[in-house]
Scaffold this active site. Structure first.
Site, PDB file in Angstrom:
ATOM      1  N   ARG A   1      39.190  35.202   5.998  1.00  0.00           N
ATOM      2  CA  ARG A   1      38.994  36.295   5.029  1.00  0.00           C
ATOM      3  C   ARG A   1      40.224  37.179   5.067  1.00  0.00           C
ATOM      4  NH1 ARG A   1      33.743  39.931   4.110  1.00  0.00           N
ATOM      5  NH2 ARG A   1      33.184  37.957   3.136  1.00  0.00           N
TER       6      ARG A   1
ATOM      7  N   LYS B   1      52.012  42.996  14.221  1.00  0.00           N
ATOM      8  CA  LYS B   1      53.430  42.954  14.633  1.00  0.00           C
ATOM      9  C   LYS B   1      54.294  42.365  13.526  1.00  0.00           C
ATOM     10  CE  LYS B   1      51.745  41.779  19.212  1.00  0.00           C
ATOM     11  NZ  LYS B   1      51.571  40.599  20.088  1.00  0.00           N
TER      12      LYS B   1
ATOM     13  N   ARG C   1      27.962  39.160   7.391  1.00  0.00           N
ATOM     14  CA  ARG C   1      27.298  37.896   7.081  1.00  0.00           C
ATOM     15  C   ARG C   1      28.218  36.674   7.151  1.00  0.00           C
ATOM     16  NH1 ARG C   1      24.724  41.677   5.265  1.00  0.00           N
ATOM     17  NH2 ARG C   1      26.806  42.399   4.780  1.00  0.00           N
ATOM     18  N   THR C   2      29.355  36.776   6.484  1.00  0.00           N
ATOM     19  CA  THR C   2      30.178  35.569   6.349  1.00  0.00           C
ATOM     20  C   THR C   2      30.685  35.121   7.721  1.00  0.00           C
ATOM     21  OG1 THR C   2      30.816  36.386   4.184  1.00  0.00           O
ATOM     22  CG2 THR C   2      32.087  34.555   5.066  1.00  0.00           C
TER      23      THR C   2
ATOM     24  N   HIS D   1      35.169  33.810  -3.534  1.00  0.00           N
ATOM     25  CA  HIS D   1      34.367  33.740  -2.304  1.00  0.00           C
ATOM     26  C   HIS D   1      33.490  32.481  -2.401  1.00  0.00           C
ATOM     27  CE1 HIS D   1      32.254  34.833   1.221  1.00  0.00           C
ATOM     28  NE2 HIS D   1      31.927  36.077   0.943  1.00  0.00           N
TER      29      HIS D   1
HETATM   30  N1   CP Z   1      28.333  38.518   1.402  1.00  0.00           N
HETATM   31  C1   CP Z   1      29.362  38.839   2.210  1.00  0.00           C
HETATM   32  O1   CP Z   1      30.492  38.377   2.032  1.00  0.00           O
HETATM   33  O2   CP Z   1      29.030  39.699   3.222  1.00  0.00           O
HETATM   34  P1   CP Z   1      30.017  40.157   4.374  1.00  0.00           P
HETATM   35  O3   CP Z   1      31.095  40.992   3.733  1.00  0.00           O
HETATM   36  O4   CP Z   1      29.169  40.920   5.357  1.00  0.00           O
HETATM   37  O5   CP Z   1      30.616  38.915   4.976  1.00  0.00           O
END
Ligand code: CP
Length: 308
Positions: free
Chosen positions: A102, A81, A52-53, A130
């Site tokens: 991320r 590396k 999603r993100t 998040h």
């Molecule tokens: N909600 C969320 O962070 O989903 P993903 O891990 O799929 O990005």
């Protein structure tokens, strides 16, 4: 220094409300925004899996008329590396206008922002924060309930490792009249630093319980979470705890308010039975869609762009 968003607390309540207002406007008038980011590039640096993100960030940039580059797997980057996050960021700052990162290590996006000449957005760091999921959650609650104050929200599942829970609690603690019910096994309770530094410091009313069905009738919002397998040191412990809570349609029908909304940052494993999906209280797929619009709004804000 450029503006980055590493924690939801990097945004004031006024800024959050403005971002949500613009997300609502994007939903109502998408054509107005379709060229806003023409010529701009978003780098998605995902050192940890995501559906999603990452994809909603990418869809957001495309729908703003911009371009996307990046990687979805640390294994395909020079991190393998031994390149540091700082050096990766300096390189990417030469190629893009804004970064969404991320990382499995808490604090990695913060380190990135300290070495970046372009805005960095934390797209999830370990079990920590998040913030763009929080904007997603806030937009969904506001669109469904019409307000971000005066409601009771239950957080259920893995409150220890669930970074989306930590960020949303930080955000909601700045709105009036929020009551929080923390529902988890003893092993997965909300970390004490969140309780002390956020809930107790801000004087937020909260209770802790292990029993979802007992508290379900009180809730206006139920925020279900997955037990975060990837953060456990012991597979045995994960297996013992993973099915601690399973929300079913029967439980909703028996115990929940008619106007409850059920949220989940997703991915779901077993904690919400698929027979809940058709219940009008199930809002988690609409929530995922809201994620694209708040990310469009945030990208515009950090790049200093307007549609008017
Ligand atoms: N909600 C969320 O962070 O989903 P993903 O891990 O799929 O990005």
């Amino acid at each position: 220094m450029v503006r980055s968003v590493i924690s939801i607390l990097d945004l004031s309540v006024e800024e959050i409300n403005k971002l949500l207002d613009r997300a609502d406007d994007i939903i109502a008038n998408p054509a107005k925004y379709s060229e806003v980011c023409r010529g701009k590039k978003l780098a998605t640096l995902f050192f940890e899996p995501s559906t999603r993100t990452r994809l909603s960030f990418e869809a957001a940039m495309y729908e703003l008329g911009g371009h996307v580059l990046g990687f979805s797997d640390a294994g395909s980057s020079s991190a393998t590396k031994g390149e540091s996050v700082a050096d990766t960021t300096k390189m990417v700052s030469c190629y893009a206008d804004i970064i969404a990162m991320r990382h499995p290590k808490e604090g990695a996006p913060l380190v990135s922002s300290m070495h970046s000449s372009i805005p960095v957005i934390n797209a999830g760091d370990g079990g920590h924060n998040h913030p763009t999921q929080t904007l997603t959650d806030l937009l969904t609650i506001r669109r469904k309930k019409g307000r971000l104050n005066n409601f009771t929200i239950g957080f259920c599942g893995d409150l220890k490792f669930g970074r989306t829970v930590h960020s949303l609690i930080q955000a909601l603690s700045r709105y009036a009249g929020i009551k929080i019910v923390l529902i988890s096994p003893d092993e997965l309770k909300l970390p004490s630093y969140v309780k002390k530094d956020v809930l107790q410091k801000q004087g937020i009313e909260y209770v802790q319980t292990t029993d979802l069905e007992e508290v379900l009738p009180e809730l206006d919002v139920l925020y279900m979470t997955r037990v975060q397998k990837e953060r456990f040191l012991s597979e045995e412990e994960y297996i013992r705890l993973r099915d601690s809570y399973i929300l079913t349609r029967a439980k909703l029908v028996k115990n929940a308010k008619e106007d409850l909304i059920v949220l989940h940052p997703l991915p779901r494993v077993n904690e919400i039975s698929t027979d809940v999906d058709d219940d009008p209280r199930a809002c988690y797929f609409e929530q995922a869609l809201c994620g694209k619009y708040v990310r469009m709004s945030l990208i515009m804000e950090l790049l200093g762009l307007n549609a008017d």
